[in-house]
Structures are given as structure tokens and as C-alpha cells.
Design a protein around this motif. Structure first.
Motif, PDB file in Angstrom:
ATOM      1  N   LEU A   1      39.755  39.487  32.236  1.00 21.42           N
ATOM      2  CA  LEU A   1      40.744  40.237  31.472  1.00 21.42           C
ATOM      3  C   LEU A   1      40.269  40.419  30.043  1.00 21.42           C
ATOM      4  O   LEU A   1      39.758  39.476  29.415  1.00 21.42           O
ATOM      5  CB  LEU A   1      42.076  39.484  31.456  1.00 21.42           C
ATOM      6  CG  LEU A   1      42.639  39.055  32.812  1.00 21.42           C
ATOM      7  CD1 LEU A   1      43.536  37.849  32.660  1.00 21.42           C
ATOM      8  CD2 LEU A   1      43.396  40.203  33.449  1.00 21.42           C
TER       9      LEU A   1
ATOM     10  N   VAL B   1      46.829  42.594  27.626  1.00 21.19           N
ATOM     11  CA  VAL B   1      45.520  43.015  28.117  1.00 21.19           C
ATOM     12  C   VAL B   1      45.244  44.424  27.620  1.00 21.19           C
ATOM     13  O   VAL B   1      46.154  45.224  27.404  1.00 21.19           O
ATOM     14  CB  VAL B   1      45.443  42.975  29.661  1.00 21.19           C
ATOM     15  CG1 VAL B   1      45.566  41.550  30.156  1.00 21.19           C
ATOM     16  CG2 VAL B   1      46.501  43.867  30.301  1.00 21.19           C
TER      17      VAL B   1
ATOM     18  N   VAL C   1      50.164  44.618  36.631  1.00 12.75           N
ATOM     19  CA  VAL C   1      50.013  45.050  35.248  1.00 12.75           C
ATOM     20  C   VAL C   1      51.230  45.877  34.865  1.00 12.75           C
ATOM     21  O   VAL C   1      51.535  46.886  35.509  1.00 12.75           O
ATOM     22  CB  VAL C   1      48.729  45.876  35.045  1.00 12.75           C
ATOM     23  CG1 VAL C   1      48.605  46.328  33.588  1.00 12.75           C
ATOM     24  CG2 VAL C   1      47.498  45.063  35.444  1.00 12.75           C
TER      25      VAL C   1
ATOM     26  N   THR D   1      42.561  29.428  32.628  1.00 14.61           N
ATOM     27  CA  THR D   1      41.991  30.581  31.947  1.00 14.61           C
ATOM     28  C   THR D   1      41.190  30.096  30.749  1.00 14.61           C
ATOM     29  O   THR D   1      41.610  29.182  30.031  1.00 14.61           O
ATOM     30  CB  THR D   1      43.093  31.543  31.474  1.00 14.61           C
ATOM     31  OG1 THR D   1      43.824  32.009  32.612  1.00 14.61           O
ATOM     32  CG2 THR D   1      42.505  32.742  30.756  1.00 14.61           C
TER      33      THR D   1
ATOM     34  N   ALA E   1      39.960  36.633  37.971  1.00 13.66           N
ATOM     35  CA  ALA E   1      40.303  37.846  37.242  1.00 13.66           C
ATOM     36  C   ALA E   1      39.654  37.793  35.868  1.00 13.66           C
ATOM     37  O   ALA E   1      39.774  36.786  35.153  1.00 13.66           O
ATOM     38  CB  ALA E   1      41.816  37.982  37.099  1.00 13.66           C
TER      39      ALA E   1
ATOM     40  N   TRP F   1      41.633  47.723  32.193  1.00 13.62           N
ATOM     41  CA  TRP F   1      42.120  47.317  33.514  1.00 13.62           C
ATOM     42  C   TRP F   1      41.450  46.022  33.937  1.00 13.62           C
ATOM     43  O   TRP F   1      40.239  45.848  33.746  1.00 13.62           O
ATOM     44  CB  TRP F   1      41.824  48.422  34.532  1.00 13.62           C
ATOM     45  CG  TRP F   1      42.610  48.273  35.796  1.00 13.62           C
ATOM     46  CD1 TRP F   1      42.121  47.950  37.023  1.00 13.62           C
ATOM     47  CD2 TRP F   1      44.023  48.416  35.960  1.00 13.62           C
ATOM     48  NE1 TRP F   1      43.133  47.887  37.948  1.00 13.62           N
ATOM     49  CE2 TRP F   1      44.321  48.174  37.323  1.00 13.62           C
ATOM     50  CE3 TRP F   1      45.056  48.724  35.096  1.00 13.62           C
ATOM     51  CZ2 TRP F   1      45.606  48.228  37.835  1.00 13.62           C
ATOM     52  CZ3 TRP F   1      46.339  48.786  35.604  1.00 13.62           C
ATOM     53  CH2 TRP F   1      46.617  48.547  36.954  1.00 13.62           C
ATOM     54  N   PRO F   2      42.205  45.057  34.506  1.00  9.88           N
ATOM     55  CA  PRO F   2      41.602  43.798  34.945  1.00  9.88           C
ATOM     56  C   PRO F   2      40.499  44.031  35.969  1.00  9.88           C
ATOM     57  O   PRO F   2      40.567  44.945  36.792  1.00  9.88           O
ATOM     58  CB  PRO F   2      42.781  43.044  35.575  1.00  9.88           C
ATOM     59  CG  PRO F   2      44.001  43.655  34.972  1.00  9.88           C
ATOM     60  CD  PRO F   2      43.660  45.089  34.748  1.00  9.88           C
TER      61      PRO F   2
ATOM     62  N   ALA G   1      49.561  41.197  32.003  1.00 10.59           N
ATOM     63  CA  ALA G   1      49.162  40.972  33.396  1.00 10.59           C
ATOM     64  C   ALA G   1      49.725  39.655  33.893  1.00 10.59           C
ATOM     65  O   ALA G   1      49.864  38.688  33.136  1.00 10.59           O
ATOM     66  CB  ALA G   1      47.640  40.976  33.514  1.00 10.59           C
TER      67      ALA G   1
END
Length: 645
Positions: free
Chosen positions: A157, A140, A96, A181, A155, A143-144, A116
Motif C-alpha cells: 500500500l 492510501v 477501498v 504492517t 498487500a 491502488w493496492p 483500505a
């Protein structure tokens, strides 16, 4: 620092040492002013690898090391501002970073945007995340959340997706092995400010905040449907989400109860809740890396960092780890999923900070390296806790660093107030204080009223005291040191960053007769302009940020005429000492124009002022070259106007 314990059953430590510097020579300022040599160390969940983020000059380097072996992989990160890393499984590392920029098509000034990327530690390939999502920015927020689901690294996000030309926070799911994603959850709520995803990969909680109304609400997802289970008026900001509770299923929220006490509340999915005992006194929380359940926490109590684990065996293990490092302050940096290998950050009051790897099964600890190259027993000045009474009788605590090798009598002093203002100084290594002490100055870091960590009543004592008692708390500390004979009252300067920068300007304009020079790094100078800009960024609406500042400033609104009385730029004609202004051009917290305004006001008033611009630097002095430039310029200024010898 890392004490070698050879007694039977104790941890044994592998140590290395740095070459000593001659006592008569002043250490190079770069020892303190450059970026930490090691910025972070993260251990993989299986306990076999370390991800080490290090620096070389102004460049950052990622190194993946096999524990007990050599380097497996890594890459040069250049001058990218890396903010942190998190493992997802044992072959993927989420990086990050942030960038200060103006995004085309998005109105407003420069902002700090976080991005990220996935680093595959096997192939060495880095893949940006969220850059291929339709209608979304590749940034982002929050926090992931790293999860391993059915053996696959995933992950979650929180990103920004545009709906009807308005950005709304949206939850995305990224399958790292397949590099795919997709949009995972979008509640259609413009006020959403965070999700919580459980170990199975299900989004189960959502935090919302209406900044205009100052109202926070909590939703949970049951049988595929979101429903609100709590709501509270919170004018100073969102309660947010703090992870899972002790059972790994309940939802944790820091909030206030009906008596205005801070509590850590565990919500069940149906809204039933339990408050953890207040005598736990936790400020930071520790969750199991596998189950995500709350297993303990920590708190700085006085000068002692205390860890509390709910399980007696876990507490015993941590106490043994901490004890192995003698009297040094030990904090948890990272641990393996089974919690048998632990990376710790060790603060030595005599040798500075360092990292070590503790193997509980092998009963040993290995020294990984100092956080700052060149910082050791020869370059660290002694720091001690101090307490004194403010003029109204309130007890103020803080830290006093004395220059190494000088008698503690009639010393030149630098007052170094912290930022926030609701922050605090701690007993650990402070690169800025140590740099000043290396030049022959005593350094006072007061935790003035309004500072956190000393109870809510102490914070409340700061409300309405911005530029008033929060300011005289600093000069009361000077007077106490003078009374003891430690400090020469004619050789005192004030220096600070952010709110500390404001305090430096106020020391030269509002609390006169104490200091002979002032250095402000990114300090606010015109409070009305500062608040007006915050309001503009919120489309002319009142916001939690604005309400927060007004509470400390004791003002009724942006147009309150009393703001001028505590704005150094509006009181520039009262300045009677030389002032140095230092400001990063890319500051998105305190606008660069705040120092420009102060410089112009001082010049119009015929007052001595110097102005140093840090090109490409943000509010946090994230770049090595400009951070060192700040320190070099500040030290040269105080040495000129307040010679240490």
C-alpha cells in the motif's frame, strides 16, 4: 441480451428476465437514477468464490458467494463510498473506500481521502489498514498491489508518512494473515508518486514527478540500490507506472517518444527499452493475474470494443466468449488466476448492462444479474452513432438516443456534453441519457473537439477552444439534427456535469439563441477563481493541474483577462434562459462555491436561476439518494421549461 446458444460446442447460458413495464407508462426515474444494483463482481484467484458489491437504496452490501452454491459470508457497508475491491489470495478481500473530510492538523479545505481495509471472507472480520502506523495517515494513494508470497497473502500500500511535518508517499507492506504492517520502502524523495512491486514482493520501480518543474523520472532498484534510468519534461503530469511488460519483469510506462507520439515503453532494469508496436492501438492493458506479465489489452475503436491478446490461443478463447453474447459489447470484469473462469460485463443496446460468469472448461455461461434492476427491453430507448461537421469542417461524432415509441420527427432535444473535457462518451448504456429519453426527449451526446479516443490531433484541436469551438461543436450538432428534421429548434435544452456543466452555463451565456434552458451539475463558472484555488492548494506554485486547464482555456496564466470572457459568471448579464444549478456540498474537484458564484451573479443581473444543494455529495454522484435527487430535479426543470409533449 445474453443470447442462448444451443449449438453443439457453443456456450450455453442460464438466463432470467425482469417483468415488463406497460408501454404507455413512463418508467420510474429511480430505475435510472439510483445506484447500480450490482456495482462490481470480482472472482477469487482460485475461481471458487465471487465478491459481489450490490446496492439496496442508498446502502451498499458485500456478498461472498460460492460459485455453484450459496452465500458464504458478507456484510452491510451502509452508505460508505466503496470504490472497489481486490482479492489477495482466496480468503482475503481488500476494500477501498473514500471519505470527504478535513483532517485535523492538515491544512487546506476538504479533500477526498481513500482508505483500505482487509475483509477476511472466512471469519467475516474487517480490519482497517495503515491506521496503526507511526507518523502516517490511515489513507492510501494509488491502488493496492495484491500479492501471494510463499503462500501468504500480502498487500502493498502506498500511504502518506510525515517527515519534518511534510507528508511524503511511502510504501507499506501488510501481512494479512498475521495483521502486521510495516514500512517497506521510503526513498526520502518528496516527489515520489508511485512504486511497482513484482510477483516475488520486491519493490523494483519508482515513479517521481516534480510538479513545479514539470519533470518526470523513473528509478529502478538493482542490488538493493535505487538509480534513475530515465527523465522527461512532462508539464501536464506524471507518466507514472503501468505495470509489468510482456516478460513479467520489464517496467511499462505510457509516454511520448521523440516525435511526440504516444508509445507504450518497456524498460529493462538497466534502462534499455523497447516500444511496443503502435499498430497494437491499446488504451487499456491486461496483465496475467499470477505472473503480472502483460498479456494483451483493449481499445474502443469507433463503437467497437476490441480486445487483443498476444497469445493466439488466448485470442481465440476471448473471441469465442465475445461471440457467445451475440452482438452485445463484452468486457472483461475479472478472471481467475488460471484464466479459465471469467466474469464479463455485457452491454446490450436493447436491454442494458449485466454481468455473467463464463466457465471455459464447462463451456457454459451463467447470468449473474442486471447492473440496473428494472432496466430491460421495455425501459431502454434506442441509441445510435451520429456524425456531423462542425462549422470549420471538423468531423464530430457522438451518440443520439431517441425516445422509445415516438416518431423521429420534430422531437424536443437535450444536449448532454461529457465531462473532462478530455473525456468521451461511449456507445454503452448511459443512465442519464436513458432517463431523459424515458420522458420523451431525444438526447445528443457529442464528442466535441478535445475529447479523447479519436487521436492526438483531435485532442489538440481543443487547445485554446474552451468556451469557443468546443462550445459551438455542441450547437453545430443541434443544427445538424434540425436540418434532418429530427429536432424542433424551438425545444432544445442543454444539461451536463463537471465540464459538461460548464458547457451548459456557456450555452446560456456565450452561445446564445440555441437553448431554452440549461442545467449545470457541478460546473465551473468563474475560471479565474477556479485556477486561483488550484494554485493556492499548491502553495502558490504552478502545478501540472493548472497547466493542463490553461492549455485548454488558451490563457497565459491565472490573471489572464481573457478568462473573464469565457467565464459564465462574468457574463451572467448575457443569460437569456432559465438556469438550474445543482452542486454537491462535498465536491473536491469543482468547488461548491463555483455554483454559489454563478447563482449570485445571475441574481445580481436579474436573471432566472434555481439552485439545488446536494448535502454530503461529491463530484461523482456517489450516493444513491442525492444522485436520484439530482436527476429528479433536473428532469422536473426541463419538463417545466421545455415540455416534451
Amino acid at each position: 441480451m445474453l443470447k442462448n446458444l444451443l449449438a453443439a460446442g457453443a456456450l450455453s447460458l442460464t438466463l432470467s428476465s425482469a417483468p415488463a413495464i406497460a408501454a404507455s407508462a413512463k418508467p420510474d426515474l429511480a430505475i435510472y437514477g439510483r445506484l447500480p444494483t450490482i456495482e462490481s463482481v470480482r472472482i477469487s484467484p482460485d475461481g471458487t468464490k465471487l465478491a459481489i458489491i450490490a446496492t439496496s437504496g442508498d446502502q451498499r452490501v458485500l456478498s461472498i458467494r460460492q460459485i455453484g452454491g450459496g452465500v458464504l459470508n458478507g456484510m452491510m457497508l451502509g452508505d460508505a463510498k466503496l470504490r472497489g475491491a481486490v482479492w489477495v489470495g482466496s480468503d482475503h478481500l481488500l476494500l477501498v473506500g473514500s471519505q470527504t473530510t478535513i483532517v485535523p492538523g492538515v491544512s487546506g479545505p476538504k479533500q477526498e481521502y481513500f482508505m483500505a481495509s482487509d475483509y477476511n471472507v472466512v471469519t467475516g472480520q474487517q480490519t482497517p489498514l495503515l491506521n496503526d502506523q507511526s507518523g502516517a495517515m490511515n489513507i492510501v494513494v494509488g491502488w493496492p498491489m495484491a500479492r501471494v508470497i510463499d503462500g501468504q497473502p500480502v498487500a502493498f500500500l502506498e500511504g502518506v508518512r510525515f517527515v519534518d511535518n511534510r507528508g511524503q508517499i511511502t510504501l507499506y507492506k501488510s501481512m494479512l494473515n498475521s495483521r502486521s504492517t510495516k514500512l517497506y520502502d521510503f526513498a526520502g524523495e518528496p516527489n515520489t508518486n508511485g512504486w511497482l512491486v513484482n510477483a516475488a514482493g520486491d519493490a523494483v520501480a519508482q515513479s517521481l514527478y516534480d510538479s513545479k518543474r514539470g519533470v518526470w523520472s523513473l528509478k529502478t532498484k538493482v542490488d538493493g540500490a535505487w538509480r534513475q534510468i530515465d527523465e522527461a519534461v512532462t508539464p501536464m503530469g506524471s507518466y507514472g507506472l503501468s505495470g509489468f511488460g510482456r516478460d513479467g519483469k520489464s517496467i511499462l510506462v505510457w509516454r511520448t517518444d521523440d516525435k511526440n507520439n504516444d508509445v507504450l515503453r518497456e524498460y529493462q532494469m538497466d534502462g534499455a527499452h523497447t516500444d511496443l508496436p503502435q499498430d497494437l492501438e491499446l488504451s487499456g492493458l491486461i496483465h496475467d493475474p499470477g505472473t503480472l506479465a502483460l498479456v494483451g489489452g483493449y481499445k474502443l475503436q469507433g463503437d467497437d470494443l476490441r480486445y487483443t491478446f498476444f497469445d493466439a490461443n488466448a485470442q481465440k478463447t476471448w473471441d469465442a466468449v465475445s461471440k457467445a453474447f451475440g452482438g452485445d459489447q463484452v468486457s472483461l470484469a475479472s478472471w481467475s488466476q488460471n484464466r479459465r473462469k471469467v466474469v464479463v460485463h455485457v452491454e446490450s443496446m436493447t436491454e442494458g448492462p449485466a454481468y455473467a460468469l463464463v466457465d471455459l472448461d464447462a463451456r457454459k455461461a451463467d447470468f449473474l444479474g442486471p447492473a440496473y434492476k428494472g432496466v430491460d427491453a421495455s425501459t431502454v430507448s434506442p441509441t445510435r452513432s451520429v456524425k456531423y461537421k462542425a462549422a470549420d469542417g471538423l468531423e464530430i461524432s457522438g451518440y443520439l438516443t431517441l425516445p422509445k415509441g415516438r416518431a423521429p420527427k420534430n422531437l424536443p432535444l437535450i444536449v448532454l456534453p461529457h465531462g473532462g473535457p478530455e473525456g468521451r462518451d461511449t456507445p454503452g448504456f448511459d443512465w442519464w441519457s436513458q432517463a431523459l429519453a424515458s420522458r420523451g426527449y431525444a438526447v445528443l451526446q457529442p464528442n466535441f473537439r478535445g475529447s479523447e479516443g479519436f487521436g492526438w490531433d483531435f485532442v489538440k484541436a481543443g487547445f485554446g477552444e474552451w468556451g469557443k469551438k468546443m462550445q459551438t461543436d455542441l450547437s453545430d450538432g443541434v443544427r445538424d439534427l434540425v436540418r434532418q428534421g429530427l429536432v424542433d429548434p424551438k425545444r432544445v435544452c442543454i444539461m451536463g456535469a463537471s465540464y459538461g456543466g460548464y458547457a451548459a452555463l456557456a450555452g446560456a451565456t456565450l452561445d446564445k439563441g440555441v437553448y431554452r434552458c440549461a442545467v449545470s451539475v457541478a460546473g465551473p463558472s468563474d475560471l479565474q477563481r477556479m485556477l486561483a484555488k488550484i494554485r493556492l492548494l499548491n502553495d502558490g506554485q504552478s502545478s501540472a493541474s493548472q497547466r493542463y486547464w490553461l492549455r485548454f482555456m488558451g490563457a497565459d496564466g491565472v490573471k489572464d483577462p481573457d478568462l473573464a470572457k469565457i467565464s459564465p459568471a462574468q457574463q451572467a448579464e448575457k443569460a437569456d434562459v432559465p438556469i438550474l444549478l445543482i452542486h454537491g456540498k462535498d465536491d473536491t474537484v469543482v468547488a461548491y462555491e463555483q455554483s454559489q458564484i454563478m447563482a449570485s451573479a445571475l441574481k445580481r443581473a436579474g436573471k432566472p436561476v434555481s439552485f439545488v444543494t446536494l448535502e454530503g455529495e461529491d463530484h461523482w454522484l456517489s450516493r444513491g439518494a442525492t444522485r436520484l435527487k439530482m436527476l429528479t430535479e433536473a428532469v422536473a426543470f426541463v419538463e417545466k421549461h421545455n415540455p416534451p409533449d
